[in-house]
Design an enzyme around this catalytic site. Structure first.
Site, PDB file in Angstrom:
ATOM      1  N   ASP A   1     -20.995  42.204 150.434  1.00  0.00           N
ATOM      2  CA  ASP A   1     -21.597  41.889 149.135  1.00  0.00           C
ATOM      3  C   ASP A   1     -23.091  42.149 149.177  1.00  0.00           C
ATOM      4  O   ASP A   1     -23.820  41.479 149.912  1.00  0.00           O
ATOM      5  CB  ASP A   1     -21.367  40.409 148.803  1.00  0.00           C
ATOM      6  CG  ASP A   1     -19.903  40.113 148.571  1.00  0.00           C
ATOM      7  OD1 ASP A   1     -19.387  40.508 147.523  1.00  0.00           O
ATOM      8  OD2 ASP A   1     -19.280  39.507 149.466  1.00  0.00           O
TER       9      ASP A   1
ATOM     10  N   PHE B   1     -21.779  33.660 145.153  1.00  0.00           N
ATOM     11  CA  PHE B   1     -21.568  32.777 146.303  1.00  0.00           C
ATOM     12  C   PHE B   1     -20.116  32.786 146.744  1.00  0.00           C
ATOM     13  O   PHE B   1     -19.216  32.935 145.913  1.00  0.00           O
ATOM     14  CB  PHE B   1     -21.981  31.340 145.953  1.00  0.00           C
ATOM     15  CG  PHE B   1     -23.415  31.249 145.524  1.00  0.00           C
ATOM     16  CD1 PHE B   1     -24.425  31.142 146.482  1.00  0.00           C
ATOM     17  CD2 PHE B   1     -23.764  31.329 144.191  1.00  0.00           C
ATOM     18  CE1 PHE B   1     -25.764  31.101 146.101  1.00  0.00           C
ATOM     19  CE2 PHE B   1     -25.104  31.290 143.796  1.00  0.00           C
ATOM     20  CZ  PHE B   1     -26.097  31.176 144.758  1.00  0.00           C
ATOM     21  N   GLY B   2     -19.907  32.598 148.050  1.00  0.00           N
ATOM     22  CA  GLY B   2     -18.558  32.413 148.566  1.00  0.00           C
ATOM     23  C   GLY B   2     -18.111  30.974 148.334  1.00  0.00           C
ATOM     24  O   GLY B   2     -18.918  30.116 147.955  1.00  0.00           O
ATOM     25  N   GLY B   3     -16.832  30.728 148.534  1.00  0.00           N
ATOM     26  CA  GLY B   3     -16.319  29.358 148.499  1.00  0.00           C
ATOM     27  C   GLY B   3     -16.136  28.762 147.115  1.00  0.00           C
ATOM     28  O   GLY B   3     -15.966  27.549 146.984  1.00  0.00           O
TER      29      GLY B   3
ATOM     30  N   HIS C   1     -15.563  43.779 153.470  1.00  0.00           N
ATOM     31  CA  HIS C   1     -16.174  43.729 152.136  1.00  0.00           C
ATOM     32  C   HIS C   1     -17.590  43.189 152.309  1.00  0.00           C
ATOM     33  O   HIS C   1     -17.787  42.090 152.817  1.00  0.00           O
ATOM     34  CB  HIS C   1     -15.310  42.820 151.267  1.00  0.00           C
ATOM     35  CG  HIS C   1     -15.831  42.543 149.906  1.00  0.00           C
ATOM     36  ND1 HIS C   1     -15.504  43.308 148.816  1.00  0.00           N
ATOM     37  CD2 HIS C   1     -16.649  41.567 149.451  1.00  0.00           C
ATOM     38  CE1 HIS C   1     -16.085  42.812 147.732  1.00  0.00           C
ATOM     39  NE2 HIS C   1     -16.786  41.749 148.088  1.00  0.00           N
TER      40      HIS C   1
ATOM     41  N   SER D   1     -14.415  39.225 153.145  1.00  0.00           N
ATOM     42  CA  SER D   1     -15.832  39.279 152.762  1.00  0.00           C
ATOM     43  C   SER D   1     -16.667  38.657 153.864  1.00  0.00           C
ATOM     44  O   SER D   1     -16.528  37.463 154.157  1.00  0.00           O
ATOM     45  CB  SER D   1     -16.052  38.513 151.454  1.00  0.00           C
ATOM     46  OG  SER D   1     -17.425  38.272 151.281  1.00  0.00           O
TER      47      SER D   1
ATOM     48  N   ASP E   1     -11.576  39.442 143.753  1.00  0.00           N
ATOM     49  CA  ASP E   1     -12.587  38.902 144.666  1.00  0.00           C
ATOM     50  C   ASP E   1     -13.070  37.559 144.153  1.00  0.00           C
ATOM     51  O   ASP E   1     -13.593  37.467 143.042  1.00  0.00           O
ATOM     52  CB  ASP E   1     -13.747  39.907 144.741  1.00  0.00           C
ATOM     53  CG  ASP E   1     -14.880  39.438 145.656  1.00  0.00           C
ATOM     54  OD1 ASP E   1     -14.734  38.406 146.329  1.00  0.00           O
ATOM     55  OD2 ASP E   1     -15.911  40.136 145.683  1.00  0.00           O
ATOM     56  N   GLY E   2     -12.878  36.544 144.991  1.00  0.00           N
ATOM     57  CA  GLY E   2     -13.370  35.216 144.672  1.00  0.00           C
ATOM     58  C   GLY E   2     -12.253  34.204 144.630  1.00  0.00           C
ATOM     59  O   GLY E   2     -11.351  34.285 143.804  1.00  0.00           O
ATOM     60  N   GLY E   3     -12.297  33.276 145.584  1.00  0.00           N
ATOM     61  CA  GLY E   3     -11.322  32.190 145.597  1.00  0.00           C
ATOM     62  C   GLY E   3      -9.916  32.592 146.028  1.00  0.00           C
ATOM     63  O   GLY E   3      -8.965  31.840 145.802  1.00  0.00           O
TER      64      GLY E   3
END
Ligand SMILES: O=C(CO)[C@H](O)[C@H](O)COP(=O)(O)O
Ligand SMILES: [Fe+2]
Length: 225
Positions: free
Chosen positions: A37, A150-152, A35, A10, A178-180
């Site tokens: 967003d 949000f990322g992270g 990716h 991402s 997607d995410g973490g």
């Protein structure tokens, strides 16, 4: 056989002042997809990129096709809350159902993905995935493993039963998470049956992004049956 590993960093976690170089480096480091967003400050509390983005996933299909997108993944929740005013410019196609939107994305020559947020049950997808018209069926499902925005953020392992249920029902369906996602969480996601792995901070924050991409891929590949 279950679908191959696809690693999709991402670029939300890339260096925005050197985006072109970061994207090029990421592909050279072994990524399959980039990716991107699209966040509108309305569906999620953050704004990223895109032309004057709105809450409607249908509004921008043509623009993103023209910008070179191969796969357009929209949020189920955004589609069902769209209105006639969200139709593409110059048309009056009215309210968009997820199936109509998938057909529309296909008609523009792109693959279509459908994403669900953590609070959305996976059951909403069965009718869409089992649709009689192949044009209205998604090419990929994305199970969000963080609240989008949000990322992270921390990986939500409690979302994995959705992935497992999808994989049991559809052995060949590309399933994205997607995410973490990172070297710490990939095993759980791969065990559940995910094969398309989005990773932002884990790749862009790594000393050796190529090694991280390769580990994410290995984890998925070794579970393929
Ligand atoms: O959709 C997203 C956030 O809504 C991002 O793709 C995702 O958060 C990636 O970042 P990370 O891997 O750092 O969690
Ligand atoms: Fe994302």
């Amino acid at each position: 056989m279950s679908p191959p590993a696809i690693i999709a960093p991402s670029i939300l976690s890339a260096n925005f002042s050197a985006l072109g170089k970061d994207c090029e480096d990421t592909i050279n480091n072994g990524a399959d997809w980039l990716h991107i967003d699209i966040m509108d400050g309305h569906f999620v509390p953050n704004i990223t990129w895109g032309p004057a983005v709105t809450a409607s996933p249908k509004r921008w299909v043509t623009e993103f096709k023209n910008a070179g997108c191969d796969l357009y993944c929209f949020h189920y929740e955004a589609a069902i809350s769209s209105t006639a005013a969200d139709s593409p410019a110059g048309t009056s196609e009215g309210k968009t159902s997820p199936k109509e939107l998938i057909r529309y994305i296909h008609s523009k020559g792109m693959k279509a993905g459908i994403a669900i947020k953590p609070k959305t049950p996976v059951d909403v997808l069965w009718d869409i995935l089992d649709g009689q018209n192949a044009d209205e069926r998604p090419d990929m499902v994305l199970v969000m493993t963080v609240e989008p925005g949000f990322g992270g953020q921390s990986f939500m392992a409690e979302q994995l039963p959705k992935v497992k249920a999808l994989r049991e029902k559809y052995p060949e369906l590309p399933i994205e998470v997607d995410g973490g996602l990172s070297e710490k969480t990939i095993d759980q996601a791969a065990d559940a049956g995910a094969n398309v792995i989005v990773a932002g901070s884990a790749v862009f924050g790594a000393k050796d992004p190529a090694a991280v991409i390769s580990k994410l891929r290995e984890a998925v590949e070794k579970r393929r049956s």
